[in-house]
Design an enzyme around this catalytic site. Structure first.
Site, PDB file in Angstrom:
ATOM      1  N   THR A 186       0.955  -1.013   0.092  1.00  0.00           N
ATOM      2  CA  THR A 186      -0.072   0.032   0.063  1.00  0.00           C
ATOM      3  C   THR A 186       0.961   1.164   0.117  1.00  0.00           C
ATOM      4  O   THR A 186       2.036   1.273   0.452  1.00  0.00           O
ATOM      5  CB  THR A 186      -1.037  -0.002   1.049  1.00  0.00           C
ATOM      6  OG1 THR A 186      -0.305   0.082   2.450  1.00  0.00           O
ATOM      7  CG2 THR A 186      -2.053  -0.989   1.371  1.00  0.00           C
ATOM      8  N   GLU A 331      -6.356  -3.394  -0.847  1.00  0.00           N
ATOM      9  CA  GLU A 331      -6.587  -4.665   0.190  1.00  0.00           C
ATOM     10  C   GLU A 331      -7.705  -5.305  -0.490  1.00  0.00           C
ATOM     11  O   GLU A 331      -8.098  -6.468  -0.043  1.00  0.00           O
ATOM     12  CB  GLU A 331      -7.031  -4.157   1.522  1.00  0.00           C
ATOM     13  CG  GLU A 331      -5.749  -3.585   2.166  1.00  0.00           C
ATOM     14  CD  GLU A 331      -5.351  -2.222   1.938  1.00  0.00           C
ATOM     15  OE1 GLU A 331      -5.760  -1.458   1.076  1.00  0.00           O
ATOM     16  OE2 GLU A 331      -4.596  -1.414   2.823  1.00  0.00           O
ATOM     17  N   LYS A 438     -13.978  17.559  11.641  1.00  0.00           N
ATOM     18  CA  LYS A 438     -15.119  17.286  12.416  1.00  0.00           C
ATOM     19  C   LYS A 438     -15.229  18.991  12.851  1.00  0.00           C
ATOM     20  O   LYS A 438     -14.520  19.296  13.630  1.00  0.00           O
ATOM     21  CB  LYS A 438     -14.610  16.590  13.446  1.00  0.00           C
ATOM     22  CG  LYS A 438     -15.730  15.815  14.044  1.00  0.00           C
ATOM     23  CD  LYS A 438     -15.276  14.724  14.805  1.00  0.00           C
ATOM     24  CE  LYS A 438     -16.328  13.540  15.371  1.00  0.00           C
ATOM     25  NZ  LYS A 438     -16.195  12.454  16.008  1.00  0.00           N
TER      26      LYS A 438
HETATM   27  P1  AMP Z   1      -5.340   2.540  -3.008  1.00  0.00           P
HETATM   28  O1  AMP Z   1      -5.088   1.306  -2.051  1.00  0.00           O
HETATM   29  O2  AMP Z   1      -4.016   3.178  -2.998  1.00  0.00           O
HETATM   30  O3  AMP Z   1      -6.054   2.089  -3.984  1.00  0.00           O
HETATM   31  O4  AMP Z   1      -6.425   3.262  -2.143  1.00  0.00           O
HETATM   32  C1  AMP Z   1      -7.809   3.045  -1.937  1.00  0.00           C
HETATM   33  C2  AMP Z   1      -8.482   4.243  -1.379  1.00  0.00           C
HETATM   34  O5  AMP Z   1      -8.698   4.992  -2.403  1.00  0.00           O
HETATM   35  C3  AMP Z   1      -9.806   3.763  -0.876  1.00  0.00           C
HETATM   36  O6  AMP Z   1      -9.907   3.170   0.308  1.00  0.00           O
HETATM   37  C4  AMP Z   1     -10.603   5.097  -0.745  1.00  0.00           C
HETATM   38  O7  AMP Z   1     -10.396   6.054   0.125  1.00  0.00           O
HETATM   39  C5  AMP Z   1      -9.898   5.725  -2.402  1.00  0.00           C
HETATM   40  N1  AMP Z   1     -10.658   5.505  -3.293  1.00  0.00           N
HETATM   41  C6  AMP Z   1     -10.802   4.459  -4.205  1.00  0.00           C
HETATM   42  N2  AMP Z   1     -11.733   4.638  -5.088  1.00  0.00           N
HETATM   43  C7  AMP Z   1     -12.275   5.659  -4.492  1.00  0.00           C
HETATM   44  C8  AMP Z   1     -13.500   6.551  -5.149  1.00  0.00           C
HETATM   45  N3  AMP Z   1     -14.231   6.226  -6.532  1.00  0.00           N
HETATM   46  N4  AMP Z   1     -14.041   7.794  -4.521  1.00  0.00           N
HETATM   47  C9  AMP Z   1     -13.558   7.983  -3.627  1.00  0.00           C
HETATM   48  N5  AMP Z   1     -12.170   7.621  -3.046  1.00  0.00           N
HETATM   49  C10 AMP Z   1     -11.773   6.361  -3.614  1.00  0.00           C
END
Ligand code: AMP
Length: 541
Positions: A186, A331, A438
């Site tokens: 990640t 994940e 918040k």
């Molecule tokens: P990653 O593991 O780097 O792919 O990041 C995953 C995170 O990206 C998710 O937990 C979200 O916070 C964000 N994310 C992925 N897709 C979207 C989406 N369509 N809209 C908003 N946030 C997203």
């Protein structure tokens, strides 16, 4: 009583065998870092993957071992996807946008044994090599003519030489479908990155689901261009789903600017593509400036961060391209949900339909979701009450690589996202939990505030962050990068919120930046902005 059906393990090598047998003439086109375009067929790819599997054996990289890559989207990287996993070795895709220290840490943590890299990363690998103690072989993804005259990397090997020395006959081994297939860390903006270790089973099940009509909707007539990198979450599964469905693959290499992408879309007749919003902004801006239209593109998958409604409307209304707004994470392999309308939405007015499509969508079969409050109680699917989004399913992580403790809570993976779920099961992500603002004990969704700002014609990028406030604890500050050649004032932007959000959600102030900080997976780095504007004096304070 057990069923009487065959229990064939779900293995990645079977995708390759299927693609070779049933779509052998289908093309894979790659823009190479060498500067030219390479084309060949699934059949030729499969033969080279078998040579590569033999080469791994020669290099003494066997089942259970880990082979790392540092490469753009190209045919050699694709061959590694199939040969490495197919041979029972784990494919570890490293993200070249990470800092060298992080790369060294990750390669060491994973105990990578061999590193395959694009020649554009030669200086990086030369600098890193002395720190990569577990790596016993370095392979440049190049032919003899493109090898460096000299290099500080001990015993640097040439990929094409390795393949040429091998036979293209190889029997793909059959093993337990739960065997590890690939590994991705990640992005880890805080703390050390964490490894997500996928299995053959999770990858195949994810590929079946991601190819479904209400997901990526892939078929043998499609031409797929993954802008999402093969080095991040397996390019959202597109290297697998394309072979599963027999779709032509177009791999863009390192050129991801609007002009290069547009040319490739048109030259190769691309029908489906996937990427993060920042990439699409570059493409849309280029097309607008040049007055260009798509001839072939039908669908665009947008995810990784929220697709601003203005971008959704630009694709759908101006370019007649169907947007699939998807949600997932490293994940979760990553695909979980996509915003495809249901039959019940058929009668919706245009704007109301776009409002549904702007959500992150409903899950495909295999993924189960729920939202909970701070005490872990399940919340209603009323489309209004935000809570912690939890997921579970056969392609969702149970435990991080080499970690003793599982992050699961009651069998659910806590995504770290804050979301509402509506009666139809559509997720709407309102924030990352660490990004929520918040104010007076109530959450303000920063994504909603950013989406409004992105609807202003002078705004190229917008981030909303929490700034300490003496009365309300935190209040929203809007950070804006203006579009080139445009001007917009603080007051104009504040006024722009009137009638679009509840009044107390309106940002207290606006600051302008020359360039938004972007992380290694193309997302805005809000943590960096929070740090930078930590002491910002709000006029309301
Ligand atoms: P990653 O593991 O780097 O792919 O990041 C995953 C995170 O990206 C998710 O937990 C979200 O916070 C964000 N994310 C992925 N897709 C979207 C989406 N369509 N809209 C908003 N946030 C997203």
């Amino acid at each position: 009583m057990l069923g009487n059906m065959m229990s064939q393990p779900l293995l990645i090598s079977s995708l390759l065998q299927h693609a070779e047998r049933h779509h052998g003439d289908q093309e894979i086109v790659s823009r190479r870092v060498e500067g030219d375009t390479h084309r060949y067929t699934f059949r030729e790819m499969a033969a080279r993957a078998r040579r590569l599997a033999n080469a791994l054996r020669t290099l003494d990289i066997g089942p259970g071992g880990i082979a790392a890559t540092l490469a753009w989207n190209g045919y050699r990287h694709l061959e590694l996807y199939y040969a490495v996993s197919g041979a029972g070795v784990v494919l570890h895709t490293l993200n070249p946008r990470l800092h060298a220290d992080q790369l060294a840490w990750i390669a060491d943590h994973a105990r990578d044994e061999v590193l395959f890299f694009d020649m554009s990363f030669l200086p990086l690998v030369e600098a890193l090599a002395p720190r990569l103690a577990s790596i016993k072989a370095f392979v440049a993804l190049a032919d003899r003519d493109h090898m460096p005259a000299s290099s500080s990397i001990p015993g640097l090997l040439c990929y094409e030489d390795l393949l040429a020395a091998e036979d293209d006959r190889y029997e793909w081994p059959v093993f337990d479908e739960n065997t590890a297939s690939s590994l991705c860390y990640t992005s880890g903006t805080t703390g050390n990155p964490k490894g997500v270790l996928y299995s053959h089973r999770s990858t195949i099940l994810h590929a079946y689901a991601a190819a479904l009509p209400d997901a990526h909707n892939l078929g043998a007539r499609d031409v797929v261009l993954p802008v999402v990198p093969l080095f991040h979450v397996n390019a959202w599964g597109l290297p697998y789903t394309s072979l599963l469905s027999g779709a032509k693959l177009v791999l863009p290499g390192a050129a991801l600017d609007g002009k290069s992408l547009y040319e490739l879309f048109e030259e190769e007749g691309v029908t489906f593509t996937c990427g993060v919003p920042t990439v699409w902004q570059g493409l849309l801006d280029h097309m607008k400036a040049q007055g260009l239209r798509f001839s072939y593109l039908q669908r665009v998958g947008i995810g990784g961060s929220a697709c601003p409604p203005a971008m959704l409307a630009a694709f759908e209304d101006e370019h007649e391209v169907d947007v699939l707004h998807g949600w997932g994470m490293t994940e979760t392999s990553p695909f979980c949900a996509g915003s495809v309308l249901k039959a019940a939405h058929a009668g919706l007015e245009h704007d109301a339909a776009l409002t549904v499509k702007a959500k992150q969508g409903r899950v495909v079969f295999g993924v189960d979701i729920r939202t909970t409050d701070d005490e872990g109680r399940e919340l209603a699917w009323d489309g209004r009450t935000p809570g912690h989004l939890m997921v579970r399913g056969p392609w969702v992580l149970e435990r991080y690589f080499r970690a003793d403790v599982s992050p699961l809570q009651d069998g659910w993976f806590p995504t770290g996202d804050i979301a509402t779920i509506d009666v139809d099961g559509y997720i709407r992500i309102t924030d990352r939990s660490k990004d929520v603002i918040k104010s007076g004990g109530e959450w303000i969704g920063s994504i909603d505030l950013e989406n409004v700002a992105m609807g202003h014609p002078a705004v190229a990028m917008a981030a909303c962050i929490a700034v300490p406030h003496p009365k309300w604890d935190e209040r929203p500050l809007l950070v804006v990068q203006r579009k080139e050649g445009t001007d917009v004032s603080r007051d104009e932007l504040i006024d722009f919120y009137a009638g679009k959000v509840t009044r107390w959600w309106t940002p207290d102030d606006v600051v302008f930046v020359d360039a938004m900080p972007i992380g290694n997976t193309g997302k805005m780095l809000k943590s960096e902005l929070r740090e930078r504007f930590r002491d910002h004096q709000l006029p309301t304070a």
